[in-house]
Design a protein around this motif. Sequence first.
Motif, PDB file in Angstrom:
ATOM      1  N   LEU A 189       0.821  -1.208   0.000  1.00 59.64           N
ATOM      2  CA  LEU A 189       0.000   0.000   0.000  1.00 59.64           C
ATOM      3  C   LEU A 189       0.856   1.261   0.000  1.00 59.64           C
ATOM      4  O   LEU A 189       0.491   2.258  -0.633  1.00 59.64           O
ATOM      5  CB  LEU A 189      -0.977   0.006   1.180  1.00 59.64           C
ATOM      6  CG  LEU A 189      -2.367  -0.565   0.848  1.00 59.64           C
ATOM      7  CD1 LEU A 189      -2.289  -2.056   0.551  1.00 59.64           C
ATOM      8  CD2 LEU A 189      -3.360  -0.279   1.953  1.00 59.64           C
ATOM      9  N   LEU A 190       1.987   1.231   0.689  1.00 66.38           N
ATOM     10  CA  LEU A 190       2.845   2.414   0.671  1.00 66.38           C
ATOM     11  C   LEU A 190       3.455   2.607  -0.714  1.00 66.38           C
ATOM     12  O   LEU A 190       3.595   3.737  -1.190  1.00 66.38           O
ATOM     13  CB  LEU A 190       3.937   2.299   1.727  1.00 66.38           C
ATOM     14  CG  LEU A 190       4.775   3.563   1.919  1.00 66.38           C
ATOM     15  CD1 LEU A 190       3.896   4.762   2.263  1.00 66.38           C
ATOM     16  CD2 LEU A 190       5.830   3.355   2.984  1.00 66.38           C
ATOM     17  N   ALA A 191       3.812   1.502  -1.380  1.00 66.13           N
ATOM     18  CA  ALA A 191       4.325   1.600  -2.746  1.00 66.13           C
ATOM     19  C   ALA A 191       3.278   2.212  -3.668  1.00 66.13           C
ATOM     20  O   ALA A 191       3.591   3.040  -4.532  1.00 66.13           O
ATOM     21  CB  ALA A 191       4.740   0.226  -3.255  1.00 66.13           C
ATOM     22  N   GLU A 192       2.018   1.822  -3.488  1.00 64.51           N
ATOM     23  CA  GLU A 192       0.962   2.388  -4.330  1.00 64.51           C
ATOM     24  C   GLU A 192       0.672   3.839  -3.958  1.00 64.51           C
ATOM     25  O   GLU A 192       0.261   4.637  -4.803  1.00 64.51           O
ATOM     26  CB  GLU A 192      -0.304   1.538  -4.230  1.00 64.51           C
ATOM     27  CG  GLU A 192      -0.127   0.085  -4.675  1.00 64.51           C
ATOM     28  CD  GLU A 192       0.504  -0.066  -6.051  1.00 64.51           C
ATOM     29  OE1 GLU A 192       0.536   0.909  -6.826  1.00 64.51           O
ATOM     30  OE2 GLU A 192       0.996  -1.167  -6.356  1.00 64.51           O
ATOM     31  N   ALA A 193       0.883   4.194  -2.694  1.00 62.26           N
ATOM     32  CA  ALA A 193       0.772   5.596  -2.306  1.00 62.26           C
ATOM     33  C   ALA A 193       1.860   6.412  -2.995  1.00 62.26           C
ATOM     34  O   ALA A 193       1.603   7.510  -3.512  1.00 62.26           O
ATOM     35  CB  ALA A 193       0.872   5.734  -0.787  1.00 62.26           C
ATOM     36  N   ASP A 194       3.079   5.886  -3.014  1.00 61.73           N
ATOM     37  CA  ASP A 194       4.168   6.565  -3.721  1.00 61.73           C
ATOM     38  C   ASP A 194       3.822   6.748  -5.200  1.00 61.73           C
ATOM     39  O   ASP A 194       4.111   7.788  -5.800  1.00 61.73           O
ATOM     40  CB  ASP A 194       5.462   5.755  -3.598  1.00 61.73           C
ATOM     41  CG  ASP A 194       6.064   5.806  -2.199  1.00 61.73           C
ATOM     42  OD1 ASP A 194       5.804   6.781  -1.467  1.00 61.73           O
ATOM     43  OD2 ASP A 194       6.779   4.851  -1.829  1.00 61.73           O
ATOM     44  N   ALA A 195       3.204   5.731  -5.785  1.00 64.61           N
ATOM     45  CA  ALA A 195       2.893   5.767  -7.216  1.00 64.61           C
ATOM     46  C   ALA A 195       1.741   6.701  -7.549  1.00 64.61           C
ATOM     47  O   ALA A 195       1.592   7.114  -8.699  1.00 64.61           O
ATOM     48  CB  ALA A 195       2.569   4.353  -7.703  1.00 64.61           C
ATOM     49  N   SER A 196       0.921   7.043  -6.573  1.00 64.29           N
ATOM     50  CA  SER A 196      -0.230   7.922  -6.822  1.00 64.29           C
ATOM     51  C   SER A 196      -0.089   9.244  -6.073  1.00 64.29           C
ATOM     52  O   SER A 196      -1.074   9.919  -5.787  1.00 64.29           O
ATOM     53  CB  SER A 196      -1.532   7.218  -6.414  1.00 64.29           C
ATOM     54  OG  SER A 196      -1.467   6.737  -5.085  1.00 64.29           O
ATOM     55  N   ALA A 197       1.147   9.622  -5.763  1.00 68.54           N
ATOM     56  CA  ALA A 197       1.408  10.835  -4.985  1.00 68.54           C
ATOM     57  C   ALA A 197       1.057  12.090  -5.775  1.00 68.54           C
ATOM     58  O   ALA A 197       1.183  12.141  -7.011  1.00 68.54           O
ATOM     59  CB  ALA A 197       2.867  10.877  -4.553  1.00 68.54           C
ATOM     60  N   VAL A 198       0.619  13.098  -5.054  1.00 66.98           N
ATOM     61  CA  VAL A 198       0.377  14.429  -5.606  1.00 66.98           C
ATOM     62  C   VAL A 198       1.298  15.405  -4.877  1.00 66.98           C
ATOM     63  O   VAL A 198       1.771  15.125  -3.774  1.00 66.98           O
ATOM     64  CB  VAL A 198      -1.094  14.850  -5.435  1.00 66.98           C
ATOM     65  CG1 VAL A 198      -2.015  13.905  -6.183  1.00 66.98           C
ATOM     66  CG2 VAL A 198      -1.482  14.927  -3.953  1.00 66.98           C
ATOM     67  N   PRO A 199       1.603  16.551  -5.479  1.00 69.52           N
ATOM     68  CA  PRO A 199       2.496  17.509  -4.807  1.00 69.52           C
ATOM     69  C   PRO A 199       1.940  17.938  -3.453  1.00 69.52           C
ATOM     70  O   PRO A 199       0.788  18.340  -3.341  1.00 69.52           O
ATOM     71  CB  PRO A 199       2.537  18.685  -5.798  1.00 69.52           C
ATOM     72  CG  PRO A 199       2.223  18.089  -7.128  1.00 69.52           C
ATOM     73  CD  PRO A 199       1.225  17.001  -6.832  1.00 69.52           C
ATOM     74  N   ALA A 200       2.773  17.841  -2.423  1.00 59.58           N
ATOM     75  CA  ALA A 200       2.343  18.217  -1.073  1.00 59.58           C
ATOM     76  C   ALA A 200       3.528  18.636  -0.216  1.00 59.58           C
ATOM     77  O   ALA A 200       3.573  18.370   0.981  1.00 59.58           O
ATOM     78  CB  ALA A 200       1.595  17.059  -0.411  1.00 59.58           C
ATOM     79  N   GLY A 201       4.511  19.291  -0.828  1.00 55.71           N
ATOM     80  CA  GLY A 201       5.654  19.755  -0.071  1.00 55.71           C
ATOM     81  C   GLY A 201       6.434  18.606   0.534  1.00 55.71           C
ATOM     82  O   GLY A 201       6.849  17.685  -0.155  1.00 55.71           O
ATOM     83  N   HIS A 202       6.616  18.652   1.864  1.00 58.95           N
ATOM     84  CA  HIS A 202       7.384  17.618   2.552  1.00 58.95           C
ATOM     85  C   HIS A 202       6.522  16.423   2.954  1.00 58.95           C
ATOM     86  O   HIS A 202       7.019  15.519   3.633  1.00 58.95           O
ATOM     87  CB  HIS A 202       8.043  18.207   3.800  1.00 58.95           C
ATOM     88  CG  HIS A 202       9.208  19.090   3.497  1.00 58.95           C
ATOM     89  ND1 HIS A 202      10.457  18.597   3.201  1.00 58.95           N
ATOM     90  CD2 HIS A 202       9.313  20.432   3.406  1.00 58.95           C
ATOM     91  CE1 HIS A 202      11.289  19.601   2.967  1.00 58.95           C
ATOM     92  NE2 HIS A 202      10.618  20.727   3.078  1.00 58.95           N
ATOM     93  N   ALA A 203       5.261  16.415   2.564  1.00 62.74           N
ATOM     94  CA  ALA A 203       4.363  15.326   2.950  1.00 62.74           C
ATOM     95  C   ALA A 203       4.133  14.383   1.774  1.00 62.74           C
ATOM     96  O   ALA A 203       4.341  14.741   0.609  1.00 62.74           O
ATOM     97  CB  ALA A 203       3.030  15.874   3.443  1.00 62.74           C
TER      98      ALA A 203
END
Length: 508
Positions: A78-92
């Motif tokens: 799930l974290l890998a898929e979060a990385d793959a679907s990331a949107v710009p959010a600064g340091h988050a």
Amino acid sequence: MKRVRVIGGGLAGPEAALQAAWLGCDVDLYEMRPMRSTEAHQTADFAELVCSNSLKSESENTAPWLLKQEMRRAGSVLLAEADASAVPAGHALAVDRVEFSRRVAARIASEARITVHREEVTRLDEDDATAITILASGPLTSPALAAELQRLTGADHLAFYDSISPIVDATTIDMSKVYFAARYGKGTADYINCPFTKEEYDRFLDALTSAEGVPAKEWEALPAHPPQNCHPERSEGPAVESRPQAASNQQPATGNQQPPYFEGCLPIEETARRGRDTLRFGPMKPVGLTDPRTGKWPYAVVQLRQENLRADSYNLVGFQNHLKFGEQARVLRLIPGLENASFLRYGQIHRNTYINAPALLTETLQLRAHPGILIAGQLSGVEGYTESIASGLLAGRYAAALAHGSGRGNGSACGNGSAHGLNSTPEPAPRASAHGSLTHYITRADAKRFQPANITFDLLPPLEEDLRRRIRDKKARHRLQCERAIAAWDAWLKGCPPARLAESHLTA
């Protein structure tokens, strides 16, 4: 070999199911939606993010970063898929929540060892010798399943409240009144900042604190009379309980009576009532956000965070609330730049339930009285998206070890035989790691005063006193704690089967 039965399709459940399947177990994954929905979910998707779309900081040597680093090393899907679907959010790390759910569903669908059951589970068979059960039904566990949990734990359940932030249509933001900036200029300027003058802030605060809230519904109410084992004079706390604000003598929340909110996710109107400047030192903190038009910090600021990859919607950071929708529209349009805003989703509130883990769980997330049942996710007493996924990662590994009859799921027994018919006790995550520290807290805290927790440095083992005297800089101390945690985690992972963990998760 025993099957692994996972109940819950939120965050912890899918991670647990995928981990167990990757470790060679046949898995039954149960999710009651869409047959039965909850008060807060909007879809039947796996891994639906109900509240924010943020998985917290990616700044190096912070506690959330450390937890995610450990998860990446362990192959968290799930974290890998979060990385793959990331949107710009600064340091988050923030995600496009629709894309994130889609990718998680694709992962589950592609795993031949996982069978999905779209049905409500109403019975927990603690004597089932053919399966290991992971209960990850989340903060909105159905009444029937909650009753089963009561039966197994011997205690009534209470509730606390968690809130949802509004989302605004990006095309309706008046960009002439707002600006992009990162706090102190660090990182990329991904947040839209809505600046307030003192006069605008006072007008907004007065409207917010006088706005009409949503009356509590029957399903949100706390029991009128606490169970016997919830009495503060008894030596053991309740097995399923509320946040500390929901004291044992508290009456049900009705009308506009204040419900027992979680301190870490207070509705904005409740924060505002604690003092006129409370918001300016909280979610509306202006420090470090220089307005390029004035060269100064505004009196207060509301930040908007990108909601999806298309950047066509933004959520109001920290603006979870429990106001009537009409009142929200009136009050939120007092924010500079949002005078004509169209809101795609208003703030909401929902019940959240969790067990008193110190009274019930071992450090391998097993019920002490019923070790064939593990509890994961927010139901276990962890708080936050990342923490829930991490809990599911551990539960999936522990369940696989139990199903295989070994300590780590790799054929090496690390525990003693069990009177309950289990072949061994899994080896818990190391205390020095973020995973181990979070689990250590929820299973070793004072049961009478227990409340769920996010990962923080306070949960990690402290440095030796001589080191603390020599290293006065807090950042340097945190870096050393992170180095120790990762070393302990890596050593623990060496006993895990590497074949599936080495695969790339970014191909869905």
